[in-house]
Design a protein around this motif. Structure first.
Motif, PDB file in Angstrom:
ATOM      1  N   GLY A  82      -5.625   1.486   3.122  1.00 41.70           N
ATOM      2  CA  GLY A  82      -6.653   2.149   3.924  1.00 41.70           C
ATOM      3  C   GLY A  82      -6.914   1.378   5.216  1.00 41.70           C
ATOM      4  N   ASP A  83      -7.376   2.077   6.251  1.00 42.09           N
ATOM      5  CA  ASP A  83      -7.572   1.441   7.562  1.00 42.09           C
ATOM      6  C   ASP A  83      -8.431   0.177   7.477  1.00 42.09           C
ATOM      7  N   GLY A  84      -9.443   0.205   6.621  1.00 42.16           N
ATOM      8  CA  GLY A  84     -10.380  -0.917   6.511  1.00 42.16           C
ATOM      9  C   GLY A  84      -9.743  -2.179   5.957  1.00 42.16           C
ATOM     10  N   GLN A  85      -8.595  -2.028   5.276  1.00 45.05           N
ATOM     11  CA  GLN A  85      -7.947  -3.201   4.658  1.00 45.05           C
ATOM     12  C   GLN A  85      -6.774  -3.737   5.485  1.00 45.05           C
ATOM     13  N   ILE A  86      -6.375  -3.025   6.545  1.00 45.05           N
ATOM     14  CA  ILE A  86      -5.136  -3.410   7.254  1.00 45.05           C
ATOM     15  C   ILE A  86      -5.228  -4.826   7.837  1.00 45.05           C
ATOM     16  N   GLY A 121       0.826  -1.215   0.000  1.00 46.19           N
ATOM     17  CA  GLY A 121       0.000   0.000   0.000  1.00 46.19           C
ATOM     18  C   GLY A 121       0.854   1.256   0.000  1.00 46.19           C
ATOM     19  N   ALA A 122       1.649   1.406  -1.064  1.00 43.95           N
ATOM     20  CA  ALA A 122       2.492   2.616  -1.178  1.00 43.95           C
ATOM     21  C   ALA A 122       1.670   3.710  -1.847  1.00 43.95           C
ATOM     22  N   GLY A 123       0.723   4.247  -1.076  1.00 45.79           N
ATOM     23  CA  GLY A 123      -0.107   5.366  -1.553  1.00 45.79           C
ATOM     24  C   GLY A 123       0.507   6.672  -1.089  1.00 45.79           C
ATOM     25  N   LYS A 124      -0.351   7.631  -0.726  1.00 42.15           N
ATOM     26  CA  LYS A 124       0.158   8.972  -0.378  1.00 42.15           C
ATOM     27  C   LYS A 124       1.167   8.903   0.776  1.00 42.15           C
ATOM     28  N   LEU A 125       0.767   8.256   1.867  1.00 42.14           N
ATOM     29  CA  LEU A 125       1.671   8.184   3.026  1.00 42.14           C
ATOM     30  C   LEU A 125       2.848   7.258   2.750  1.00 42.14           C
ATOM     31  N   GLY A 126       2.558   6.054   2.231  1.00 40.16           N
ATOM     32  CA  GLY A 126       3.601   5.035   2.067  1.00 40.16           C
ATOM     33  C   GLY A 126       4.729   5.509   1.175  1.00 40.16           C
ATOM     34  N   LYS A 127       4.375   6.141   0.041  1.00 40.33           N
ATOM     35  CA  LYS A 127       5.466   6.509  -0.865  1.00 40.33           C
ATOM     36  C   LYS A 127       6.227   7.731  -0.371  1.00 40.33           C
ATOM     37  N   GLU A 147      -7.128  -7.371   6.975  1.00 39.72           N
ATOM     38  CA  GLU A 147      -7.179  -8.390   5.911  1.00 39.72           C
ATOM     39  C   GLU A 147      -5.788  -8.588   5.283  1.00 39.72           C
ATOM     40  N   VAL A 148      -5.072  -7.491   5.053  1.00 38.14           N
ATOM     41  CA  VAL A 148      -3.730  -7.584   4.472  1.00 38.14           C
ATOM     42  C   VAL A 148      -2.771  -8.246   5.470  1.00 38.14           C
ATOM     43  N   ALA A 149      -2.923  -7.922   6.766  1.00 41.41           N
ATOM     44  CA  ALA A 149      -2.067  -8.553   7.786  1.00 41.41           C
ATOM     45  C   ALA A 149      -2.280 -10.066   7.780  1.00 41.41           C
ATOM     46  N   VAL A 199       1.299  12.798  12.599  1.00 38.72           N
ATOM     47  CA  VAL A 199       0.253  13.836  12.628  1.00 38.72           C
ATOM     48  C   VAL A 199       0.609  14.828  11.523  1.00 38.72           C
ATOM     49  N   HIS A 200       0.246  14.440  10.313  1.00 38.93           N
ATOM     50  CA  HIS A 200       0.601  15.202   9.114  1.00 38.93           C
ATOM     51  C   HIS A 200      -0.447  14.879   8.068  1.00 38.93           C
ATOM     52  N   SER A 201      -0.765  15.842   7.229  1.00 35.60           N
ATOM     53  CA  SER A 201      -1.726  15.586   6.157  1.00 35.60           C
ATOM     54  C   SER A 201      -0.961  15.323   4.859  1.00 35.60           C
ATOM     55  N   PHE A 202      -1.027  14.057   4.403  1.00 33.24           N
ATOM     56  CA  PHE A 202      -0.290  13.662   3.196  1.00 33.24           C
ATOM     57  C   PHE A 202      -1.148  13.908   1.952  1.00 33.24           C
TER      58      PHE A 202
END
Ligand SMILES: NC(=O)c1ccc[n+]([C@@H]2O[C@H](COP(=O)([O-])OP(=O)(O)OC[C@H]3O[C@@H](n4cnc5c(N)ncnc54)[C@H](OP(=O)(O)O)[C@@H]3O)[C@@H](O)[C@H]2O)c1
Length: 289
Positions: free
Chosen positions: A69-73, A8-14, A75-77, A118-121
């Motif tokens: 996204g939080d809802g998938q964490i 999940g290398a989206g906004k935060l991950g990347k 399931e991915v784990a 605590v940052h808005s990505f």
């Protein structure tokens, strides 16, 4: 240098991956998003990492970040767990503000943690320049927490530790100040639009006062920063504004009432006389027509 894989290398991950790679803290090894195109774009943004089509095809790594996204964490784990079960020294973490590390417990015996910046990505290009100085709330297993404290310190972030049972309220506190501030800006722009002031002009008008208000709050705290009709106990002005908003847009009027009541509470802790506070409370509590 420890290796890091990201699911999940989206906004935060990347953003984090690019900064850690640049700082030489983590070597970014494998990436896996939902779509192949998004994974390739993330690898390009980070400047490192092999784009993989599945968790099974990712290389081994010392550390795994689940940043979907939080809802998938959860399931991915669960998908990751059998992949790392033979490597008890592995560290698995997520960056959700709302969830604790408990959602990763299926990955045991790996050490698990959560680390919430605590940052808005909103824009990774901007975030790589502005993340330094942000705070990161960390909790979880000792080995994982120790590594993440060093990882975020390397990005010049401040570390705070939090009890897992406080995470939901802690996150709601961030939502008020970040997400709701953005909603407030939208309410303000919609109200200016109703007064015939177009968005660019309104933003120009708002920029100094919004930044000044934020600076006042940081320096003086909310009680001493509150100005305006409610702080002054100017009931007639509040009534006129409420009527004008009710004639314009019911949601604007409803938000004005709710936030106005919060302002009355705040003003009471300052110089607002009890009688004015009672009148304002009654006015703002009236049901919307
Ligand atoms: N954004 C923020 O400001 C912020 C701040 C603090 C914490 N966080 C936390 O950071 C985490 C990520 O948020 P974000 O804003 O970066 O989200 P995002 O931009 O939507 O990125 C999520 C990424 O996860 C991928 N993904 C979703 N489901 C997946 C699955 N089943 N398997 C593999 N990859 C999957 C998506 O792939 P595709 O691109 O292919 O759809 C996407 O690249 C969340 O836990 C959030 O609470 C975010």
């Amino acid at each position: 240098m420890p290796t890091l894989n990201i699911i999940g290398a989206g906004k935060l991950g990347k953003t984090l991956a690019r900064l850690w790679q640049q700082q030489g803290f983590f070597q970014i090894r494998s990436l896996c998003n939902r779509s192949a195109e998004s994974t390739r774009a993330a690898a390009q943004f980070i400047g490192a990492g092999t784009a993989c089509g599945s968790i099974a095809s990712m290389a081994d790594a010392d550390c795994w970040l689940i940043a979907c996204g939080d809802g998938q964490i959860g399931e991915v784990a669960a998908q990751l767990a059998p992949r790392i079960s033979a490597h008890p020294d592995t560290i698995v973490f997520h960056c959700s503000g709302a969830l604790s590390s408990e959602v990763l417990s299926v990955c045991g015996p790996a050490a698990i943690a959560s680390a919430h910046p605590v940052h808005s990505f909103a824009d990774p290009q901007l975030s790589v320049q502005t993340l330094a100085g942000s705070s990161v709330a960390v909790e979880g297993d000792q080995a994982a927490v120790a590594l993440l404290q060093r990882a975020f310190s390397a990005l010049d972030c401040n570390i705070l530790t939090i009890e897992p049972e406080h995470k939901t309220l802690y996150h709601a506190g961030s939502v008020f100040a970040c997400n709701y501030l953005t909603a407030l800006m939208d309410l303000s722009l919609r109200t200016f639009a109703a007064a015939g002031i177009e968005e660019q002009q309104a933003l120009q008008l708002l920029k100094p006062i919004v930044l000044q208000t934020a600076a006042n709050n940081m320096q003086l705290g909310p009680e001493k920063s509150l100005t305006g009709p409610i702080a002054r106990g100017d009931v007639d002005t509040v009534r006129a504004q409420l009527n004008a908003l009710q004639n314009t847009d019911a949601q604007l009027a409803q938000c004005y009432r709710q936030l106005g009541l919060a302002c009355v509470e705040l003003a009471r802790r300052g110089a607002l006389p009890d009688a004015a506070a009672a009148q304002l409370t009654e006015l703002l509590s009236e049901p919307t027509r």
